[in-house]
Design a protein around this motif. Structure first.
Motif, PDB file in Angstrom:
ATOM      1  N   HIS A  95       0.725  -1.324   0.054  1.00 18.32           N
ATOM      2  CA  HIS A  95      -0.071  -0.038  -0.155  1.00 18.32           C
ATOM      3  C   HIS A  95       0.648   1.281  -0.270  1.00 18.32           C
ATOM      4  N   LEU A  96       2.267   1.173   0.431  1.00 13.65           N
ATOM      5  CA  LEU A  96       3.041   2.326   0.658  1.00 13.65           C
ATOM      6  C   LEU A  96       3.673   2.452  -0.781  1.00 13.65           C
ATOM      7  N   LYS A  97       4.213   1.161  -1.203  1.00 12.87           N
ATOM      8  CA  LYS A  97       4.945   1.131  -2.697  1.00 12.87           C
ATOM      9  C   LYS A  97       4.422   1.591  -3.510  1.00 12.87           C
ATOM     10  N   ALA A  98       3.053   1.570  -3.735  1.00 13.34           N
ATOM     11  CA  ALA A  98       2.139   1.870  -4.612  1.00 13.34           C
ATOM     12  C   ALA A  98       1.849   3.590  -4.731  1.00 13.34           C
ATOM     13  N   LEU A  99       2.268   4.050  -3.682  1.00 10.53           N
ATOM     14  CA  LEU A  99       2.394   5.576  -3.678  1.00 10.53           C
ATOM     15  C   LEU A  99       3.644   6.420  -4.017  1.00 10.53           C
ATOM     16  N   ILE A 100       4.673   5.508  -4.297  1.00  7.22           N
ATOM     17  CA  ILE A 100       5.897   6.257  -4.597  1.00  7.22           C
ATOM     18  C   ILE A 100       6.042   7.452  -5.481  1.00  7.22           C
ATOM     19  N   ASP A 101       5.311   6.885  -6.762  1.00  9.72           N
ATOM     20  CA  ASP A 101       5.160   7.866  -7.951  1.00  9.72           C
ATOM     21  C   ASP A 101       4.495   9.069  -7.574  1.00  9.72           C
ATOM     22  N   GLN A 102       3.195   9.043  -6.732  1.00 10.41           N
ATOM     23  CA  GLN A 102       2.584  10.225  -6.193  1.00 10.41           C
ATOM     24  C   GLN A 102       3.549  10.930  -5.227  1.00 10.41           C
ATOM     25  N   TRP A 103       4.221  10.250  -4.411  1.00  6.06           N
ATOM     26  CA  TRP A 103       5.365  10.990  -3.505  1.00  6.06           C
ATOM     27  C   TRP A 103       6.232  11.722  -4.425  1.00  6.06           C
ATOM     28  N   ASN A 104       6.846  11.163  -5.183  1.00  7.72           N
ATOM     29  CA  ASN A 104       7.804  11.619  -5.909  1.00  7.72           C
ATOM     30  C   ASN A 104       7.588  12.886  -6.860  1.00  7.72           C
ATOM     31  N   ALA A 105       6.357  12.759  -7.171  1.00 10.56           N
ATOM     32  CA  ALA A 105       5.708  14.075  -8.062  1.00 10.56           C
ATOM     33  C   ALA A 105       5.529  15.240  -7.158  1.00 10.56           C
TER      34      ALA A 105
END
Ligand code: NAD
Length: 258
Positions: free
Chosen positions: A206-216
């Motif tokens: 559930h966290l790994k799936a958010l990495i692109d959003q955090w990086n943005a």
């Protein structure tokens, strides 16, 4: 003596909690590279033993593994006693073990809240005060706590009210102990990392799936690496940080700047 030599930790002894892997493994490695003998403290004793062996082989320092649940007062006391007995003293420690439980506040159970608080803040009180008692009685020392940028901001989109509250509490506990112990030569500081690519993030779908959003949202457009937290911890553990106490060091690639 040059500044790099002054920052070395030769002859010092310390421990890192949650050091089997991730950020703790990195800082324990850095402490040993800087000349210290170190205890790898973790719930997962098998991985901790492997980590201790790797660091000892790479650095030539004495590195031991100790099984300890940082939420248990008995375990933490026995761990500190073992460090003192096996390494011959205690000059610094890094209270780093932590977990992240994500759930919307209106769906979070009280048990989830308590578990998060137990591992992320109650354990820091136990570790800091039990290690601190030894340091206060033996000439001083340096304590480093792992807080988080989540103690400064509310991370999105994941709901993590308990984690955010626990990390803000780590910072205020750090400052409180620093003030109480300032004249007694025990320094207490915290680090507040941004998102770091460790198993805490990478092994949680559930966290790994958010990495692109955090990086943005991240000015640098990437996660931090655990290695990028090493030098601040070596500095804090050592004697060149003698006027540094009660501070929190945000290492987040400017994530919290806007
Ligand atoms: P990680 O999950 O990779 O490693 C944590 C280690 O702590 C594991 O080896 C685990 O076995 C150990 N541990 C967990 N509960 C324990 C307990 N009760 N007693 C003893 N050991 C226990 O995590 P990480 O990313 O290296 O995180 C280390 C610290 O950094 C945590 O406090 C975390 O909240 C904080 N932090 C992490 C990030 C990140 O993005 N990874 C960001 C900011 C802060």
């Amino acid at each position: 003596m040059g500044i790099i030599e002054k920052m070395r930790l030769d002859g010092k002894k310390g421990f890192v909690t949650g050091a089997a892997r991730g950020i703790g493994k990195c800082t324990a490695t850095a402490f040993a590279e800087a000349g210290a003998d170190v205890a790898i403290v973790d719930l997962d004793i098998e991985v901790a033993q492997q980590t201790a062996k790797e660091i000892a082989e790479a650095t030539g320092r004495k590195v031991i593994a100790i099984k300890c649940d940082v939420t248990s007062e008995e375990d933490v006391q026995s761990m500190v006693d073992t460090v003192v007995k096996e390494l011959g003293g205690l000059d610094f420690c890094h209270a780093n073990a932590g977990i992240c439980i994500n759930a919307p506040a209106d769906q979070m159970t009280y048990q989830q809240w308590l578990k998060n608080m137990d591992v992320n803040i109650n354990s820091v009180f136990l570790t800091d005060t039990i290690a601190g008692r030894y340091m206060l009685a033996h000439g001083g020392g340096s304590i480093i706590n792992t807080a988080s940028m989540s103690g400064h901001i509310v991370n999105v989109p994941q709901p993590q009210c308990a984690y955010n509250a626990s990390k803000a509490a780590v910072m205020q506990l750090t400052k409180s102990l620093a003030v109480e112990w300032a004249k007694r030569n025990v320094r207490v500081n915290s680090i507040s990392p941004g998102y770091i690519g460790t198993e805490l993030v990478l092994a949680a779908p559930h966290l790994k799936a958010l990495i692109d959003q955090w990086n943005a949202m991240a000015p640098m457009g990437r996660l931090g690496k655990p290695e990028e937290l090493e030098s601040i911890c070596v500095y804090l553990a050592g004697d060149t940080a003698s006027f540094t106490t009660g501070s929190d060091f945000v290492i987040d690639g400017a994530f919290t700047c806007f």
